[in-house]
Write a protein that holds these residues in place. Structure first.
Motif, PDB file in Angstrom:
ATOM      1  N   SER A 151      67.177  39.144  18.539  1.00  0.00           N
ATOM      2  CA  SER A 151      68.419  39.734  19.048  1.00  0.00           C
ATOM      3  C   SER A 151      69.476  39.876  17.966  1.00  0.00           C
ATOM      4  O   SER A 151      69.482  39.149  16.964  1.00  0.00           O
ATOM      5  CB  SER A 151      69.017  38.945  20.218  1.00  0.00           C
ATOM      6  OG  SER A 151      69.918  37.956  19.773  1.00  0.00           O
ATOM      7  N   ASN A 196      73.587  45.578  14.812  1.00  0.00           N
ATOM      8  CA  ASN A 196      73.935  46.499  15.899  1.00  0.00           C
ATOM      9  C   ASN A 196      72.979  47.684  15.968  1.00  0.00           C
ATOM     10  O   ASN A 196      72.352  47.941  16.996  1.00  0.00           O
ATOM     11  CB  ASN A 196      75.375  46.982  15.726  1.00  0.00           C
ATOM     12  CG  ASN A 196      76.390  45.904  16.034  1.00  0.00           C
ATOM     13  OD1 ASN A 196      76.529  45.459  17.167  1.00  0.00           O
ATOM     14  ND2 ASN A 196      77.115  45.453  15.022  1.00  0.00           N
ATOM     15  N   SER A 256      81.495  44.844  19.726  1.00  0.00           N
ATOM     16  CA  SER A 256      80.225  44.142  19.869  1.00  0.00           C
ATOM     17  C   SER A 256      80.452  42.647  19.692  1.00  0.00           C
ATOM     18  O   SER A 256      81.170  42.215  18.777  1.00  0.00           O
ATOM     19  CB  SER A 256      79.231  44.645  18.821  1.00  0.00           C
ATOM     20  OG  SER A 256      78.126  43.786  18.696  1.00  0.00           O
ATOM     21  N   LEU A 257      79.825  41.844  20.554  1.00  0.00           N
ATOM     22  CA  LEU A 257      79.894  40.395  20.380  1.00  0.00           C
ATOM     23  C   LEU A 257      79.317  39.991  19.032  1.00  0.00           C
ATOM     24  O   LEU A 257      79.800  39.061  18.392  1.00  0.00           O
ATOM     25  CB  LEU A 257      79.125  39.692  21.506  1.00  0.00           C
ATOM     26  CG  LEU A 257      79.813  39.532  22.861  1.00  0.00           C
ATOM     27  CD1 LEU A 257      78.865  38.829  23.823  1.00  0.00           C
ATOM     28  CD2 LEU A 257      81.112  38.770  22.737  1.00  0.00           C
ATOM     29  N   ALA A 258      78.273  40.693  18.594  1.00  0.00           N
ATOM     30  CA  ALA A 258      77.660  40.382  17.312  1.00  0.00           C
ATOM     31  C   ALA A 258      78.660  40.532  16.168  1.00  0.00           C
ATOM     32  O   ALA A 258      78.690  39.715  15.243  1.00  0.00           O
ATOM     33  CB  ALA A 258      76.445  41.281  17.073  1.00  0.00           C
ATOM     34  N   VAL A 304      74.474  33.301  24.107  1.00  0.00           N
ATOM     35  CA  VAL A 304      75.356  33.371  22.942  1.00  0.00           C
ATOM     36  C   VAL A 304      75.842  31.979  22.546  1.00  0.00           C
ATOM     37  O   VAL A 304      75.853  31.613  21.364  1.00  0.00           O
ATOM     38  CB  VAL A 304      76.550  34.302  23.222  1.00  0.00           C
ATOM     39  CG1 VAL A 304      77.578  34.230  22.097  1.00  0.00           C
ATOM     40  CG2 VAL A 304      76.075  35.736  23.411  1.00  0.00           C
ATOM     41  N   ASN A 337      68.761  43.322  22.134  1.00  0.00           N
ATOM     42  CA  ASN A 337      70.181  43.454  22.463  1.00  0.00           C
ATOM     43  C   ASN A 337      70.392  43.052  23.918  1.00  0.00           C
ATOM     44  O   ASN A 337      69.578  43.365  24.789  1.00  0.00           O
ATOM     45  CB  ASN A 337      70.645  44.904  22.249  1.00  0.00           C
ATOM     46  CG  ASN A 337      72.148  45.030  22.168  1.00  0.00           C
ATOM     47  OD1 ASN A 337      72.886  44.446  22.972  1.00  0.00           O
ATOM     48  ND2 ASN A 337      72.634  45.788  21.206  1.00  0.00           N
ATOM     49  N   LEU A 343      81.005  37.582  16.281  1.00  0.00           N
ATOM     50  CA  LEU A 343      80.322  36.386  15.802  1.00  0.00           C
ATOM     51  C   LEU A 343      80.120  36.456  14.288  1.00  0.00           C
ATOM     52  O   LEU A 343      80.280  35.463  13.578  1.00  0.00           O
ATOM     53  CB  LEU A 343      78.975  36.240  16.500  1.00  0.00           C
ATOM     54  CG  LEU A 343      79.034  35.934  18.010  1.00  0.00           C
ATOM     55  CD1 LEU A 343      77.657  36.103  18.639  1.00  0.00           C
ATOM     56  CD2 LEU A 343      79.560  34.533  18.265  1.00  0.00           C
ATOM     57  N   THR A 377      85.295  33.953  21.786  1.00  0.00           N
ATOM     58  CA  THR A 377      84.394  35.060  22.090  1.00  0.00           C
ATOM     59  C   THR A 377      83.963  35.044  23.549  1.00  0.00           C
ATOM     60  O   THR A 377      83.923  36.086  24.217  1.00  0.00           O
ATOM     61  CB  THR A 377      83.150  34.987  21.186  1.00  0.00           C
ATOM     62  OG1 THR A 377      83.567  35.082  19.818  1.00  0.00           O
ATOM     63  CG2 THR A 377      82.185  36.120  21.489  1.00  0.00           C
ATOM     64  N   THR A 422      74.800  30.067  19.029  1.00  0.00           N
ATOM     65  CA  THR A 422      75.831  29.693  18.066  1.00  0.00           C
ATOM     66  C   THR A 422      75.714  28.223  17.689  1.00  0.00           C
ATOM     67  O   THR A 422      75.855  27.845  16.516  1.00  0.00           O
ATOM     68  CB  THR A 422      77.225  29.976  18.645  1.00  0.00           C
ATOM     69  OG1 THR A 422      77.314  31.352  19.011  1.00  0.00           O
ATOM     70  CG2 THR A 422      78.305  29.672  17.618  1.00  0.00           C
ATOM     71  N   THR A 456      66.742  40.914  14.093  1.00  0.00           N
ATOM     72  CA  THR A 456      67.382  41.644  15.188  1.00  0.00           C
ATOM     73  C   THR A 456      66.373  42.064  16.244  1.00  0.00           C
ATOM     74  O   THR A 456      66.590  41.876  17.445  1.00  0.00           O
ATOM     75  CB  THR A 456      68.115  42.885  14.657  1.00  0.00           C
ATOM     76  OG1 THR A 456      69.132  42.474  13.739  1.00  0.00           O
ATOM     77  CG2 THR A 456      68.748  43.677  15.787  1.00  0.00           C
ATOM     78  N   ASP A 484      72.616  39.130  18.121  1.00  0.00           N
ATOM     79  CA  ASP A 484      73.497  37.971  17.995  1.00  0.00           C
ATOM     80  C   ASP A 484      72.873  36.904  17.105  1.00  0.00           C
ATOM     81  O   ASP A 484      73.566  36.209  16.364  1.00  0.00           O
ATOM     82  CB  ASP A 484      73.821  37.405  19.375  1.00  0.00           C
ATOM     83  CG  ASP A 484      74.583  38.390  20.244  1.00  0.00           C
ATOM     84  OD1 ASP A 484      75.568  38.968  19.750  1.00  0.00           O
ATOM     85  OD2 ASP A 484      74.199  38.610  21.396  1.00  0.00           O
TER      86      ASP A 484
END
Length: 385
Positions: free
Chosen positions: A92, A127, A339-341, A42, A137, A344, A252, A46, A88, A94
């Motif tokens: 992924s 997601n 969700s981290l996504a 992650v 994921n 973010l 995060t 980023t 996705t 994210d």
């Protein structure tokens, strides 16, 4: 800032559990070994996103998409759907949240359209579209051990029915909700030249090479970290003022770390036994629906990553594990922290000055989850039978 503060509080709770003997150093070490690559991925992704944006890559992609749509709003939205699903599945969720969100916002602004229909398409497909491959994921990556480390093709065959349903429902929801905004035409924008050609080319190559690298079987944090390192070095030479500590999503990471530690401590107190009573057992359709619903609820109460870790011990079979993944991947559309996504995605929108009205996002996400989760489970059972 709020997520960082909450994450710090959760870490303090974890430290208390460690000092009280609820969580042992060995258990903590095992947890760190398992989740550190996830969080490292992650962070690296980023950084790649931030520096690629500074290089003008997203602005160029936005212009290309707008020109390819030839002035038709619905075609432009269809491009966003395809890009979000492809990104996705192969890079992924994210990656989609971090890399694609700036593209859709910029393209909407460039042609004078409201950004939210495109941004919401991106986060919902990030997601819900993340079921098909292990790399899609981080929960899927965590599930590989429980499934006996199958090949990407075997994993895809197992989850494909759920993946198709989960992708169709949010697309239909956005199309119905924003049918007026997605109709009509716009004036195609002209071409823009990159400010720093060298930096632009390096960013484009780095992002392009991530696609085969992330599905090559190598641990995903390795190519992501390599791409981040290349961009940091080149940016330091070409545009050093861009580099700053804020490139790392500290809030995060601290929040996710705190959740992981607290869930691991809860496991030591018998969390799995308690969850087994709530989500039941068995591979019948009612059992799987109950498990998926419980997994979705857990993801929205906490976060989908620790929710998966909490529920993995009560899965017990491939079908039940798919139900857990449906719940935590597709059902995590309600709470912003599920969700981290989503976190973010929100961070990217905030940095670009896009206001997110959470009430509408939460209610819409609830509607999509209520439809998509049970349909995905039903599709899994029908095709599996």
């Amino acid at each position: 800032m709020r997520t960082a503060v909450l994450g710090a509080a959760l870490l303090v709770v974890g430290l208390v559990a460690l000092l009280a003997g609820v969580l042992t150093l060995e258990e903590l070490g095992t947890l760190v070994e398992r989740v550190a690559p996830v969080l490292g991925f992650v962070v690296a992704l980023t950084i790649v996103s931030e520096l690629a944006a500074e290089a003008g890559l997203f602005s160029w992609l936005a212009g290309f998409a707008a020109r390819a749509a030839r002035g038709r709003v619905v075609v432009l939205w269809a491009f966003v759907v395809v890009l979000a699903l492809g990104c996705t599945i192969f890079l992924s969720l994210d990656t989609t949240a971090v890399l694609l969100t700036p593209v859709v916002v910029l393209v909407a602004r460039r042609v004078g359209l409201p950004p939210m229909p495109f941004a919401l398409t991106t986060v919902w497909l990030a997601n819900c579209g993340s079921m098909l491959l292990p790399v899609s994921n981080l929960t899927n990556l965590l599930a590989l051990d429980a499934l006996g480390s199958p090949s990407p093709a075997s994993f895809a065959a197992l989850v494909a029915p759920a993946a198709v349903v989960a992708a169709v429902v949010p697309v239909a929801a956005v199309g119905i909700r924003y049918r007026r905004e997605l109709s009509g035409r716009f004036e195609s924008p002209g071409r823009e030249e990159a400010g720093d050609r060298v930096l632009f080319v390096v960013a484009a190559v780095a992002v392009a090479l991530l696609v085969p690298a992330l599905v090559s079987g190598i641990e995903v944090w390795i190519p992501a970290a390599a791409a981040a390192l290349v961009l940091v070095v080149v940016t330091a030479v070409r545009r050093p003022s861009t580099l700053r500590l804020g490139l790392v999503p500290w809030g995060t990471i601290v929040f996710a770390s705190g959740l992981f530690v607290v869930v691991e401590a809860a496991h030591s107190l018998g969390l799995a036994d308690a969850l087994a009573v709530l989500v039941g057992s068995g591979d019948g359709l009612p059992d799987l629906l109950r498990l998926a619903a419980g997994s979705a609820a857990a993801a929205n109460v906490a976060n989908n990553l620790p929710a998966y870790l909490a529920l993995e011990p009560v899965a017990g079979s491939p079908l039940r594990l798919v139900a857990v993944l449906v719940g935590v991947n597709v059902g995590c559309l309600v709470a912003p922290w599920a969700s981290l996504a989503t976190l973010l995605w929100h961070g990217r929108l905030t940095s670009m000055g896009v206001e997110v009205r959470w009430r509408g996002v939460v209610l819409g996400g609830l509607g999509v989850a209520v439809v998509a989760v049970p349909l995905a489970v039903v599709a899994t059972v029908l095709v599996g039978a």
